[in-house]
Design a protein around this motif. Sequence first.
Motif, PDB file in Angstrom:
ATOM      1  N   GLU A 135       0.816  -1.207   0.000  1.00  0.00           N
ATOM      2  CA  GLU A 135       0.000   0.000   0.000  1.00  0.00           C
ATOM      3  C   GLU A 135       0.849   1.257   0.000  1.00  0.00           C
ATOM      4  N   PHE A 143      -2.116  -4.002  -7.468  1.00  0.00           N
ATOM      5  CA  PHE A 143      -3.456  -4.298  -6.966  1.00  0.00           C
ATOM      6  C   PHE A 143      -3.858  -5.723  -7.301  1.00  0.00           C
ATOM      7  N   ILE A 151     -11.513  -5.416  -9.321  1.00  0.00           N
ATOM      8  CA  ILE A 151     -10.435  -4.886  -8.486  1.00  0.00           C
ATOM      9  C   ILE A 151     -10.764  -5.073  -7.006  1.00  0.00           C
ATOM     10  N   LEU A 152      -9.833  -5.698  -6.272  1.00  0.00           N
ATOM     11  CA  LEU A 152     -10.039  -5.997  -4.855  1.00  0.00           C
ATOM     12  C   LEU A 152      -9.193  -5.138  -3.932  1.00  0.00           C
ATOM     13  N   SER A 153      -8.100  -4.575  -4.410  1.00  0.00           N
ATOM     14  CA  SER A 153      -7.231  -3.752  -3.568  1.00  0.00           C
ATOM     15  C   SER A 153      -6.614  -2.648  -4.412  1.00  0.00           C
ATOM     16  N   TRP A 154      -6.066  -1.635  -3.728  1.00  0.00           N
ATOM     17  CA  TRP A 154      -5.524  -0.468  -4.426  1.00  0.00           C
ATOM     18  C   TRP A 154      -4.438   0.148  -3.560  1.00  0.00           C
ATOM     19  N   PRO A 166      -9.053   4.845  -3.875  1.00  0.00           N
ATOM     20  CA  PRO A 166      -9.547   3.474  -3.720  1.00  0.00           C
ATOM     21  C   PRO A 166     -11.045   3.339  -3.938  1.00  0.00           C
ATOM     22  N   LEU A 170     -12.345   0.231  -6.408  1.00  0.00           N
ATOM     23  CA  LEU A 170     -12.641  -1.045  -5.747  1.00  0.00           C
ATOM     24  C   LEU A 170     -14.033  -1.538  -6.138  1.00  0.00           C
ATOM     25  N   GLY A 171     -14.101  -2.812  -6.542  1.00  0.00           N
ATOM     26  CA  GLY A 171     -15.367  -3.410  -6.956  1.00  0.00           C
ATOM     27  C   GLY A 171     -15.672  -3.221  -8.428  1.00  0.00           C
TER      28      GLY A 171
END
Length: 240
Positions: A135, A143, A151-154, A166, A170-171
């Motif tokens: 992060e 990601f 996308i699950l993380s940023w 984010p 995300l999503g």
Amino acid sequence: MSSPEDVWNNISLPVLSVDADGYIVFISEKAARTLGYERADLTGEHLSVLYPGEDDRVKVAYELSQAAKNGSFHSEGWRVKKDRTSFWSDNTIEAHQPHPGQPVVFTCIFYDITDRKKLELELISSEEKYRAMVEGVKEYAIFMLDTRGVILSWNQGGKRIKGYLPGEVLGKHFSMFYSVHDIKAGKPQHDLQQAIDKGAFEEEDWRLRKNGSLFWANVVITALYNNNNQHIGFSKVTRD
């Protein structure tokens, strides 16, 4: 006919038998050795002697009541040996009523899983450190995607390079970073399939920022699998 003591002497599990009030009636040799007691030393003691806290009689009463209500009660927690050293224990309490009208008695089976717990804590700590490291990286957009490309993380690099916060990504599907032409040509799905087929997919090509500008990107997409070799998603690293 074998006496209850003979039966318990032959049990190879760490088992205790407890009456309705929580007092130990029988203890197996395996349990006694694990706890560092002689069997006679624990017989007649309250089960709370194996718990480390001050309100342990209340805790024992609750656990026995749950076992009586539901048939069994499972928990994990700290227990203490005779020398007061602690160990992390996997515990199962099962309720039995020998005959109608008689008081309920309980069988308590416990396993010392301290080594497994330490490993779990080390893994959690490692994952947290890795997540914090990723992060904080600003030079690369790093990601995670699920198996569909959502996308699950940023990380900070994603924000700096692509311009998105984010909550804005995300999503959503990672195809949002591709041009309309590439999306129509099916390139996002092609890239994911290449990562599955080859283990990883790498290329240099144009990608979109939030403001609509293009940048020349080095992209690596890696297929991720769990210990059972099941595909669980992708990692994606993008560098400007």
